[in-house]
Motif scaffolding. Structure first.
Motif, PDB file in Angstrom:
ATOM      1  N   ARG A  89       0.815  -1.049  -0.430  1.00  0.00           N
ATOM      2  CA  ARG A  89      -0.306  -0.117  -0.172  1.00  0.00           C
ATOM      3  C   ARG A  89       0.855   0.956  -0.101  1.00  0.00           C
ATOM      4  NH1 ARG A  89      -5.131  -1.448   0.360  1.00  0.00           N
ATOM      5  NH2 ARG A  89      -5.703  -2.640   1.256  1.00  0.00           N
ATOM      6  N   GLN A  90       2.254   1.203   1.037  1.00  0.00           N
ATOM      7  CA  GLN A  90       2.752   2.122   0.260  1.00  0.00           C
ATOM      8  C   GLN A  90       3.005   2.718  -0.802  1.00  0.00           C
ATOM      9  OE1 GLN A  90       6.963   2.783   2.729  1.00  0.00           O
ATOM     10  NE2 GLN A  90       6.258   4.762   3.078  1.00  0.00           N
ATOM     11  N   CYS A  91       3.650   1.192  -0.935  1.00  0.00           N
ATOM     12  CA  CYS A  91       4.758   2.112  -2.345  1.00  0.00           C
ATOM     13  C   CYS A  91       4.043   1.598  -3.885  1.00  0.00           C
ATOM     14  CB  CYS A  91       5.731   0.283  -2.485  1.00  0.00           C
ATOM     15  SG  CYS A  91       6.776   1.204  -1.249  1.00  0.00           S
ATOM     16  N   ALA A  92       2.422   1.098  -3.088  1.00  0.00           N
ATOM     17  CA  ALA A  92       1.327   1.754  -4.404  1.00  0.00           C
ATOM     18  C   ALA A  92       1.746   0.541  -5.631  1.00  0.00           C
ATOM     19  CB  ALA A  92       1.164   2.659  -5.095  1.00  0.00           C
ATOM     20  N   ALA A  93       2.347  -1.149  -5.043  1.00  0.00           N
ATOM     21  CA  ALA A  93       2.846  -2.070  -6.206  1.00  0.00           C
ATOM     22  C   ALA A  93       2.653  -3.127  -5.102  1.00  0.00           C
ATOM     23  CB  ALA A  93       4.956  -1.655  -6.142  1.00  0.00           C
ATOM     24  N   ASP A 118       6.833  16.004  -1.328  1.00  0.00           N
ATOM     25  CA  ASP A 118       6.248  17.113  -2.077  1.00  0.00           C
ATOM     26  C   ASP A 118       6.446  15.881  -3.723  1.00  0.00           C
ATOM     27  OD1 ASP A 118       7.175  19.803  -1.553  1.00  0.00           O
ATOM     28  OD2 ASP A 118       8.875  19.286  -1.836  1.00  0.00           O
ATOM     29  N   CYS A 119       6.358  15.073  -3.639  1.00  0.00           N
ATOM     30  CA  CYS A 119       6.400  14.318  -4.938  1.00  0.00           C
ATOM     31  C   CYS A 119       5.293  13.052  -4.346  1.00  0.00           C
ATOM     32  CB  CYS A 119       7.161  14.073  -5.699  1.00  0.00           C
ATOM     33  SG  CYS A 119       8.349  12.572  -4.448  1.00  0.00           S
ATOM     34  N   GLY A 120       5.530  12.513  -2.869  1.00  0.00           N
ATOM     35  CA  GLY A 120       4.883  11.240  -2.568  1.00  0.00           C
ATOM     36  C   GLY A 120       5.516  10.285  -2.727  1.00  0.00           C
ATOM     37  N   THR A 121       6.866   9.683  -3.457  1.00  0.00           N
ATOM     38  CA  THR A 121       7.708   8.699  -2.951  1.00  0.00           C
ATOM     39  C   THR A 121       8.254   8.216  -1.870  1.00  0.00           C
ATOM     40  OG1 THR A 121       9.273   9.580  -5.394  1.00  0.00           O
ATOM     41  CG2 THR A 121      10.511   7.913  -3.741  1.00  0.00           C
TER      42      THR A 121
END
Length: 138
Positions: A31-35, A71-74
């Motif tokens: 979930r954190q990495c959306a992968a 900023d980018c959510g990475t």
């Protein structure tokens, strides 16, 4: 070795060697990495440092702190209370991700049923830290 987020706001530097490198299939990492899975490596405190801005942190579950670029959510890292002197950084954030190769699949019982890998790496149930093998250079 260096790494950074997508936009470059969050940067870090590590002094090798890393302790370990594993691929995680747990629901929280997915979930954190959306992968469907993620690969991370572990370094002891004192072997890494932020360069410039620091990531935002949040507690995703009891005893687990995750960080990401505001900023980018990475996603950048996570820290577990079970290994409080170790930071786990995501391999995909490295400038040269080929430099880290996983040695184990953790939380394999949580893998997505449609994900089939043929890498011949060992697997374990849960984040069994006793089964994580040190990297050859560690």
């Amino acid at each position: 070795m260096r790494g950074h987020c997508l936009c470059g706001s969050i940067k870090y530097e590590i002094d090798p060697p890393a302790l370990s490198c594993v691929t995680c299939h747990c629901d929280s990492c997915r979930r954190q990495c959306a992968a469907p899975m993620t690969t991370y490596f572990a370094v002891r405190d004192g072997q890494w440092r932020w360069i410039g801005e620091e990531p935002k942190r949040f507690n995703s579950s009891p005893g687990v702190e995750r960080s990401f670029c505001p900023d980018c959510g990475t996603p950048i890292s996570f820290r577990s209370a079970k290994m409080s002197d170790v930071l786990h950084l995501y391999v995909a954030t490295l400038e040269n991700p080929e430099a880290m190769q996983p040695t184990l699949h953790v939380s394999h019982e949580e893998r997505l049923s449609w994900l089939h890998l043929d890498d011949n790496l060992p697997t374990c149930t849960g984040p069994d830290y006793t089964k994580i093998q040190p990297l050859p250079d560690a």
